[in-house]
Each structure stands twice: as C-alpha cells, then as structure tokens.
Design a protein around this motif. Structure first.
Motif, PDB file in Angstrom:
ATOM      1  N   ALA A 187      26.868  -3.859  -4.567  1.00  0.00           N
ATOM      2  CA  ALA A 187      27.995  -2.948  -4.339  1.00  0.00           C
ATOM      3  C   ALA A 187      28.393  -2.202  -5.596  1.00  0.00           C
ATOM      4  CB  ALA A 187      29.192  -3.725  -3.795  1.00  0.00           C
ATOM      5  N   ASN A 188      28.007  -2.719  -6.757  1.00  0.00           N
ATOM      6  CA  ASN A 188      28.394  -2.081  -8.020  1.00  0.00           C
ATOM      7  C   ASN A 188      27.160  -1.917  -8.901  1.00  0.00           C
ATOM      8  OD1 ASN A 188      31.536  -2.205  -7.889  1.00  0.00           O
ATOM      9  ND2 ASN A 188      30.863  -4.271  -7.328  1.00  0.00           N
TER      10      ASN A 188
ATOM     11  N   ILE B 243      28.027  -2.748   7.536  1.00  0.00           N
ATOM     12  CA  ILE B 243      27.374  -2.420   6.267  1.00  0.00           C
ATOM     13  C   ILE B 243      26.821  -0.991   6.335  1.00  0.00           C
ATOM     14  CG2 ILE B 243      25.624  -3.082   4.598  1.00  0.00           C
ATOM     15  CD1 ILE B 243      27.801  -5.166   4.976  1.00  0.00           C
TER      16      ILE B 243
ATOM     17  N   ALA C 221      34.859  -4.411  -3.312  1.00  0.00           N
ATOM     18  CA  ALA C 221      33.594  -3.816  -2.876  1.00  0.00           C
ATOM     19  C   ALA C 221      32.596  -4.901  -2.516  1.00  0.00           C
ATOM     20  CB  ALA C 221      33.022  -2.909  -3.957  1.00  0.00           C
ATOM     21  N   GLU C 222      32.541  -5.933  -3.332  1.00  0.00           N
ATOM     22  CA  GLU C 222      31.617  -7.029  -3.059  1.00  0.00           C
ATOM     23  C   GLU C 222      32.010  -7.757  -1.786  1.00  0.00           C
ATOM     24  OE1 GLU C 222      31.637  -9.428  -6.528  1.00  0.00           O
ATOM     25  OE2 GLU C 222      30.398  -8.044  -7.716  1.00  0.00           O
TER      26      GLU C 222
ATOM     27  N   SER D   1      31.074  -5.713   1.212  1.00  0.00           N
ATOM     28  CA  SER D   1      29.623  -5.593   1.374  1.00  0.00           C
ATOM     29  C   SER D   1      28.964  -6.895   1.781  1.00  0.00           C
ATOM     30  CB  SER D   1      28.994  -5.082   0.067  1.00  0.00           C
ATOM     31  OG  SER D   1      29.534  -3.828  -0.284  1.00  0.00           O
TER      32      SER D   1
ATOM     33  N   GLY E 108      26.930  -7.944  -1.597  1.00  0.00           N
ATOM     34  CA  GLY E 108      27.964  -7.775  -2.608  1.00  0.00           C
ATOM     35  C   GLY E 108      27.415  -7.490  -3.989  1.00  0.00           C
TER      36      GLY E 108
ATOM     37  N   LYS F 296      26.361   3.623  -0.006  1.00  0.00           N
ATOM     38  CA  LYS F 296      27.103   3.373  -1.245  1.00  0.00           C
ATOM     39  C   LYS F 296      26.577   2.176  -2.029  1.00  0.00           C
ATOM     40  CE  LYS F 296      29.854   6.692  -0.010  1.00  0.00           C
ATOM     41  NZ  LYS F 296      29.740   8.027  -0.662  1.00  0.00           N
ATOM     42  N   LEU F 297      25.512   1.566  -1.558  1.00  0.00           N
ATOM     43  CA  LEU F 297      24.957   0.402  -2.244  1.00  0.00           C
ATOM     44  C   LEU F 297      23.853   0.822  -3.208  1.00  0.00           C
ATOM     45  CD1 LEU F 297      24.764  -2.081   0.775  1.00  0.00           C
ATOM     46  CD2 LEU F 297      26.605  -1.834  -0.921  1.00  0.00           C
TER      47      LEU F 297
END
Length: 632
Positions: free
Chosen positions: A95-96, A155, A84-85, A88, A92, A159-160
């Motif tokens: 991303a989580n 991007i 994910a990072e 992104s 990044g 979802k970020l």
C-alpha cells in the motif's frame, strides 16, 4: 655626518629618555588601571554568557518545535500508512512505496510505466505532434487496475505498488524485435503468490499484448468470485486547433462480440450498461484512439462519458468497467491487448475487428459509406505521387464532377426547356389570376410541360442524386487524418478551419474569426443559385413562391456552419461550384437552344409527351384527388 649633527641626535635621545622616566605611572596608578580593566572584562564576559544562554534557549525551543512538527507529521504519516495497510488487507505491504517509472520505446510509441498500479502511465505517439508542435501524449496518469474482494475487503490494484521484474528503466526495441516486461503485486513477503501484469511490446507496431496472471491467488481472492473487474478511466488531452470540434468527435466506442459497433453520445454525458459479451472498448478522439481488445471477450461491462466544458485541460472524461472471468484456479490468465494509434482507415482495417467503424464515414447509410470508401481509395492512390493535399482535393473534385457530368448535362437541358417555356407559363398565370383557380392553373401548366416533352422535376432529381456525395464529403474531410496539419495556400491545417482575420468579439453561431474558404464558398454558392434561377427562367419560384428566398438563405446558413469546420470541406465545395460554372459554360456553347426550342414546338404540335416517371404519376394522382375534393 658632521659634529653638529651628532650632538643634535644625542640631545634628542636624552630628552626622550628623561621624558619617559618622568611620565611613567606610579604603582598605585597601575593597580587602579588593572582593576578597571578586570571590571570591564567581567561585565563583557557576563553579557556574552547571557546572550549565549538566550541563543541556546531559542535554539532549543526551535528544535523542540521542529521535533514536535516532525513527530506530528510522522504520526500522521504513520496513521495514513497504517490506514492504507489496513484498507489493503493482505496487500498492506504494497500500500505504500515510492513511485518509479520505466520507459519502453519502439519505432512508433514511447510508453512510460509506473510501479504504482503496475499500469501504463503515459503514451506518446512519436510520429505525430500536437497543433502547437509539442509531443503528442495520448493520455497521461490515467487509472487502470483490477478490483476484487479479499477477506471481506474491496481491493483495487490501481493504488498499490508493484515490483518490476526488470533491471533497466529505459529500453528501446525496433523492427521485428520485441520485449517482454512484467510487474508483480505480492500479498505477503513470501512472494510465492502474486498478481502479474505482463506487457509484450513489438518494435514496429501500434499495439501491445497485455496479460494478467494470477498465481497462487486462490486463497487470497474470495472463493465465490466468478469474475474480476478491470477498471479503466482517463481524461482526454486536447491535441488539435479547435477544442470544440475535437470535443464533438470524442467519446467511447465499443463492439459487442456478435454485434455491430456502437458508441455513446458525442454531445452530452451518457452512461450505458453493457449486459452481453464485449470484444473491445475504444476511448476515441478526433484522430486517435486507445483501444482495449479482449483475446476472447469481456463478460459484461459499463461505459461512461462526461464532459468538462469549464476547462480546456481535458476534453472529456471517459470510463469503462469490464468483467473478466475468474475460476479460482491455481493459475489464471486473462489475455488482451492495447492499440494506441491514429484513426487511419487502412491501419485500423487490417486488424479485421471493425476498428475502422470509429471513423465517422456515414456507416448508418450504406450509400454514403460506399462513396467514402471509394474516396479513400482515390485519396490513398493520389498520395503515392507526393502531391500537396490541396491538389489532391482538386483532382478528386474533378474526377467526381466528370463522373457526375451526365447528371449536370441533363439538369442543364431541363433548365433550358423550362426557360424556353417561361413565356407560355406566364400566359397561363395571366389566364388564371385568381387564387381559387390555382388548381386549374397548375393543371394547365402540367399539360403544357407534357405537350412540350419537359419535366419540371428532371432538374431536381439529378440534384437529389448528388446529395449523398455532398453528405459523404461532409463526413469524410473532418475525419480524415491524412489532412491533419497539412497546409494549403493560407490554410495551415486542412482538417480544421482556416482563419485570415481574428475578430475582437464573437458573433453568435459564427465565431470570432473569418474563414476565407467558407466565405468564398458562400459567395460562389450565391452566384450558382442566381445562375440556376436564371437558367430555370424563374419557373421554380413561380410554382413555389417561398423557394427563391430559401435558396438564398441556405448559403448563409452554410457560412455559419462551415466557418469553424474543416477548411478542406469548404475548399471542396468552392471547387465544385467553380467546376460547375465551367461545365455550364461548355454545355451552353455546344447546346443549340434554338434547335431545342424548335423541337419543343414540334413535340407540342405532335402532342408527343415524355415518358412519365413514377414520381410524376404520383404527383398527378395527388392533383386529381385534390381537384376532386375541391369540386365536391
């Protein structure tokens, strides 16, 4: 205690002492017993140690399995996190994260925001309920974010994880007050560059401002970017009693900057590319809308609607992609706003952006639209008297019938003339019985009507004039939010069908229930058709043999169509028929048909003819042409 008792006690004690001495084990016996006890203890101790070792081994094995599973999961999560990072790019670190919610309420809305995507997670309309009495959630967990290129990566911010710039997670605002709420998305730990979503919510309003600020993003977003896409999609939640009717009324509406309001198909899946500037997009349901409005305009876009007939959890899935201008400046601002609220005509009209066009009032035909505007005015006026909506429809119907009374009177007089002339028309039919004399029979009949001053089309023209009103009502009642969840008599909601009987089966084109208003409307229409036929003296059926059958088929077709439609519409048609019966009775009482018959005979004697209409002249011209061709 006497002497004999004392001697007895002494003797017993002596016996016990002697017995214990005699039965005491020897040293050898004591040693054997001790060895036996030691052996039993050692055996039990060894057994306990073996069991303990077994348990420890099992525990160790389980711990190893758990540790291994945790390691696998951790490795998997790590892989996902790293992936994910990686996807992104510079975002990044965002991303989580952990999803958190912030609730902001005003007098009309309850808005829930999520830090995941920085978006509006759900919208509740506080003054409305679903048909089941639950809170009305306009949408929930939809997708809203911007997409762009950064370091050759696409991007999408949906979802970020954004960082809320607010400490409280529940805020209430009321009246003329307002609250500003922002969330920021940082590309790095310095937090000097960011994308910021700013929401401004007023206390007593269905709309809220929405700004996207780009600060220091010149080096983050690709330099050749001239626009950024705003992506918005949702699955519409069912709110009403009839999912079928609601689904048929839901779609995407949009307005070009310098053009009329348009929309996608309400009955099938459709996708459309919008190549010119757009002012607003509306995810429209039967009675509610979610509208995104640009302060200036969106450069272009694409809209899409898709249905999901297999599930009742969602009505349809709507999607819009809109292009926002971007000039790679140090600071960029994209300003827009949302409207989340009812499709109420006066509420939408005050924005002066043609929002009211999303209410289907027959805008494609100006006459129907004008009629519905007048009906809305009367409806809103009668609302001020706190009347039941069933009574408001009754008053509205009476006013319309009074307005149309001159037409009804003219129709009755025309029917009376046709009925009086019926015997003479039958004589003409007997005079020309052969099919090849059909043209002569028609010419003789028309000559009779002209001499008597009667016009067979005068009864049809008034009906045609009433037709736009019937169509206008057909459009108005199912779309009127004023009727939503308003009951009358046995109908619990005038905006949808009434049901007095649920059938254990489904009848094609009819449904699985019985609408009493639709049934009564059909019965009254059949009676009206019979009365009208009798008044005309059967003249129309003689001229057009198949018309009589068609006249009785139409009420049945209306029953099939209106059984699952708005009960207010069936109720209106029923009232219109009943009032028409009353009007005809009044007219019949005050119209002297003998005098009318005498006047017709005088007209025939004087050969006085009624003024011909353009339509009648056209019919005569067509008849002459047909006669000429047949003769040739």
């Amino acid at each position: 205690m006497d002497r004999n008792t004392i001697i007895g006690i002494i003797l017993i004690a002596g016996v016990l002492i002697v017995s214990s001495i005699l039965t005491q084990p020897s040293k050898t016996e004591l040693e054997i017993a001790r060895r036996k006890q030691d052996s039993i203890y050692k055996v039990e101790k060894k057994k306990a140690e073996e069991q303990k070792a077994t348990v420890m081994l099992a525990t160790k094995a389980d711990s190893a399995k758990v540790k291994k599973a945790d390691t696998v999961k951790a490795n998997s999560d790590t892989v996902k996190t790293e992936k994910a990072e990686e996807n992104s790019g510079v975002f990044g670190s965002a991303a989580n994260g952990k999803e958190e919610f912030i609730t902001i309420e005003n007098d009309l809305l309850k808005l829930e925001f999520s830090n995941r995507g920085g978006k509006i997670y759900s919208v509740q309309l506080k003054k409305y309920k679903t048909f089941e009495g639950k809170p009305l959630i306009l949408f929930e967990n939809d997708s809203l974010g911007i997409s762009f290129y950064s370091n050759n990566r696409s991007i999408n911010t949906d979802k970020l994880y954004f960082t809320p710039q607010l400490k409280d997670n529940h805020i209430t605002v009321s009246g003329n007050d307002s609250v500003t709420f922002a969330m920021r998305l940082f590309p790095d730990s310095s937090q000097t560059k960011y994308i910021e979503y700013v929401y401004i919510i007023k206390g007593n309003s269905y709309d809220l401002k929405f700004k996207i600020n780009f600060s220091g993003m010149k080096d983050v977003i690709a330099e050749n970017s001239t626009f950024i896409d705003l992506n918005w999609s949702t699955g519409l939640l069912p709110q009403e009693k009839s999912i079928k009717n609601e689904r048929m009324s839901s779609t995407v509406y949009f307005k070009y900057l310098s053009d009329e309001v348009n929309y996608l198909s309400e009955t099938k899946a459709e996708q459309k590319e919008l190549k010119t500037k757009i002012k607003w997009i509306d995810f429209k349901q039967q009675f509610f809308s979610s509208i995104l409005i640009a302060d200036e305009s969106f450069e272009s876009g694409e809209v899409q609607v898709s249905s999901d007939d297999t599930s009742n959890s969602r009505l349809k899935y709507l999607k819009a992609t809109l292009s926002i201008p971007f000039n790679s400046e140090k600071k960029e601002v994209a300003s827009m706003r949302f409207y989340f609220g009812p499709n109420h005509y006066q509420t939408l009209k005050k924005y002066n952006l043609d929002f009211e066009r999303v209410i289907p009032l027959g805008w494609s035909f100006f006459l129907i639209a004008w009629i519905n505007k007048g009906v809305i005015f009367v409806f809103n006026f009668l609302e001020n008297f706190n009347m039941n909506y069933g009574l408001i429809i009754l008053v509205l119907t009476i006013l319309l019938k009074i307005l149309l009374f001159p037409i009804a009177y003219k129709t009755y007089i025309s029917s009376a003339k046709m009925r009086i002339l019926k015997p003479e028309v039958e004589e003409i039919n007997q005079k020309f019985p052969k099919k090849e004399d059909a043209m002569k029979k028609q010419q003789a009949t028309m000559a009779l009507y002209k001499k008597a001053g009667a016009n067979p089309m005068s009864g049809c023209v008034p009906m045609l004039l009433q037709f736009p009103i019937l169509i206008a009502m057909y459009r108005f009642f199912p779309a009127s939010i004023e009727l939503r969840q308003k009951g009358f008599l046995w109908a619990d909601d005038l905006s949808t069908y009434d049901s007095v009987l649920s059938l254990p089966f489904t009848i094609p084109m009819y449904g699985s229930h019985v609408s009493l208003f639709a049934l009564l409307m059909t019965i009254s229409t059949v009676i009206y058709t019979k009365m009208n036929s009798d008044m005309m003296g059967g003249a129309s059926s003689n001229q057009m043999p198949g018309m009589k059958t068609m006249m009785y088929i139409m009420p049945v077709m209306f029953l099939l169509a209106l059984n699952s439609f708005s009960s207010a519409l069936s109720y209106y048609y029923l009232l219109a028929n009943l009032i028409t019966f009353g009007q005809q009775a009044i007219i019949k009482k005050y119209v002297d048909e003998d005098k009318l018959h005498k006047q017709i005979q005088e007209n025939k004697a004087k050969n006085v003819t009624a003024k011909k209409s353009k339509f009648q002249l056209r019919l005569e011209e067509m008849a002459k042409q047909r006669g000429y061709r047949m003769k040739k």
